[in-house]
Design an enzyme around this catalytic site. Structure first.
Site, mmCIF file in Angstrom:
data_model
loop_
_atom_site.group_PDB
_atom_site.id
_atom_site.type_symbol
_atom_site.label_atom_id
_atom_site.label_comp_id
_atom_site.label_asym_id
_atom_site.label_seq_id
_atom_site.Cartn_x
_atom_site.Cartn_y
_atom_site.Cartn_z
ATOM 1 N N PRO A 47 10.085 -7.510 -65.199
ATOM 2 C CA PRO A 47 10.751 -6.949 -66.368
ATOM 3 C C PRO A 47 9.809 -6.485 -67.476
ATOM 4 C CG PRO A 47 10.980 -9.331 -66.335
ATOM 5 C CD PRO A 47 10.397 -8.935 -65.013
ATOM 6 N N ASN A 48 10.223 -5.395 -68.085
ATOM 7 C CA ASN A 48 9.538 -4.778 -69.238
ATOM 8 C C ASN A 48 8.270 -4.004 -68.867
ATOM 9 O OD1 ASN A 48 11.314 -5.713 -71.434
ATOM 10 N ND2 ASN A 48 10.650 -7.736 -70.766
ATOM 11 N N ARG A 84 4.969 -0.571 -74.951
ATOM 12 C CA ARG A 84 5.204 -1.975 -75.221
ATOM 13 C C ARG A 84 3.924 -2.671 -75.682
ATOM 14 N NH1 ARG A 84 5.475 -6.366 -70.370
ATOM 15 N NH2 ARG A 84 6.147 -8.060 -71.700
ATOM 16 N N TYR A 115 -1.130 -4.910 -74.027
ATOM 17 C CA TYR A 115 -1.079 -4.364 -72.662
ATOM 18 C C TYR A 115 -1.789 -3.019 -72.503
ATOM 19 C CZ TYR A 115 2.322 -8.078 -72.139
ATOM 20 O OH TYR A 115 2.917 -9.315 -72.109
ATOM 21 N N ASN A 144 3.179 -8.384 -60.091
ATOM 22 C CA ASN A 144 3.149 -8.818 -61.487
ATOM 23 C C ASN A 144 4.569 -9.247 -61.828
ATOM 24 O OD1 ASN A 144 3.072 -9.241 -64.209
ATOM 25 N ND2 ASN A 144 1.808 -7.455 -64.677
ATOM 26 N N ALA A 182 7.579 -11.794 -67.136
ATOM 27 C CA ALA A 182 8.108 -13.039 -67.724
ATOM 28 C C ALA A 182 8.612 -14.011 -66.657
ATOM 29 C CB ALA A 182 9.224 -12.700 -68.701
ATOM 30 N N ASP A 190 10.446 -18.964 -54.780
ATOM 31 C CA ASP A 190 10.956 -19.288 -53.438
ATOM 32 C C ASP A 190 10.917 -18.066 -52.520
ATOM 33 O OD1 ASP A 190 11.331 -21.877 -54.239
ATOM 34 O OD2 ASP A 190 13.521 -21.767 -54.374
ATOM 35 N N GLU A 231 -1.117 -12.324 -57.225
ATOM 36 C CA GLU A 231 -0.416 -12.304 -58.520
ATOM 37 C C GLU A 231 -1.342 -11.639 -59.538
ATOM 38 O OE1 GLU A 231 0.552 -16.283 -59.767
ATOM 39 O OE2 GLU A 231 0.886 -15.671 -61.854
ATOM 40 N N HIS A 284 -1.779 -10.198 -63.604
ATOM 41 C CA HIS A 284 -1.338 -10.064 -64.994
ATOM 42 C C HIS A 284 -2.314 -9.157 -65.731
ATOM 43 C CE1 HIS A 284 1.614 -13.132 -64.375
ATOM 44 N NE2 HIS A 284 0.681 -13.833 -63.763
ATOM 45 N N SER A 312 -2.644 -8.924 -69.042
ATOM 46 C CA SER A 312 -3.266 -9.684 -70.131
ATOM 47 C C SER A 312 -3.791 -11.020 -69.587
ATOM 48 C CB SER A 312 -2.232 -9.952 -71.232
ATOM 49 O OG SER A 312 -1.196 -10.793 -70.742
ATOM 50 N N ARG A 349 -3.116 -16.703 -74.400
ATOM 51 C CA ARG A 349 -1.932 -16.370 -75.197
ATOM 52 C C ARG A 349 -1.075 -17.615 -75.450
ATOM 53 N NH1 ARG A 349 0.888 -11.354 -72.675
ATOM 54 N NH2 ARG A 349 1.905 -11.420 -74.725
ATOM 55 N N ARG A 358 2.946 -19.183 -71.693
ATOM 56 C CA ARG A 358 2.415 -18.258 -70.674
ATOM 57 C C ARG A 358 1.329 -18.904 -69.817
ATOM 58 N NH1 ARG A 358 4.672 -13.267 -72.327
ATOM 59 N NH2 ARG A 358 4.901 -13.189 -74.583
#
Ligand code: DQA
Length: 144
Positions: free
Chosen positions: A9-10, A17, A22, A73, A76, A86, A97, A99, A101, A106, A110
């Site tokens: 999301p986002n 944003r 970012y 990624n 949130a 899962d 995975e 990210h 940032s 942070r 997070r």
């Protein structure tokens, strides 16, 4: 070889944003960057983004069924989605995975990832280059 690059999301609002966090790279730029890395590496890269948790879970099921590696990624959802974790746990090909940032620099909420324990590797804080580095690793793993 095909690799799915999945974004939570986002992330569709990259560039608009919180650019101080970012960066100014837009989501369209990110897609182009990953596709170009895929061409350089000789792999097929498909980039997707969703703001709906169930849609991401469905894409992860698809990756599990087709044994497709995933660069993820989870945004949130990283910090609390047991459903996404899962689904990740069912993957049979590599999972990285990513990210943009450095989540560890942070807010405290997070610092926890429910995904990392089921990922092969984690990249955080290297901006959108993290995706390219992840794709390089996945491509090497497949051929090496
Ligand atoms: C993020 C970090 C998360 O904490 C945040 O919720 C995001 C993006 C990153 O790429 O740095 O949406 O995953």
């Amino acid at each position: 070889m095909k690799v799915l690059v999945l974004n939570g999301p986002n992330l569709g609002r990259l560039g608009l944003r919180e650019p101080d966090v970012y960066g100014r790279t837009t989501y369209a730029d990110l897609v182009a960057l990953c596709e170009s890395a895929g061409r350089d590496l000789g792999i097929e890269v498909e980039v997707r983004q969703t703001d709906f948790e169930g849609e991401l879970v469905g894409w992860l099921h698809e990756a599990a069924d087709q044994a497709v590696p995933v660069v993820l990624n989870p945004a949130a959802w990283t910090h609390y989605s047991i459903a996404v974790r899962d689904a990740c746990a069912q993957l049979v090909a590599p999972l990285v995975e990513v990210h943009i940032s450095n989540v560890h620099k942070r807010e405290e909420f997070r610092h926890t990832s429910v995904i990392s324990a089921v990922a092969d590797g984690v990249i955080a804080g290297l901006g959108v280059r993290g995706y390219v580095l992840a794709l390089n690793w996945v491509a090497d793993r497949k051929t090496g």
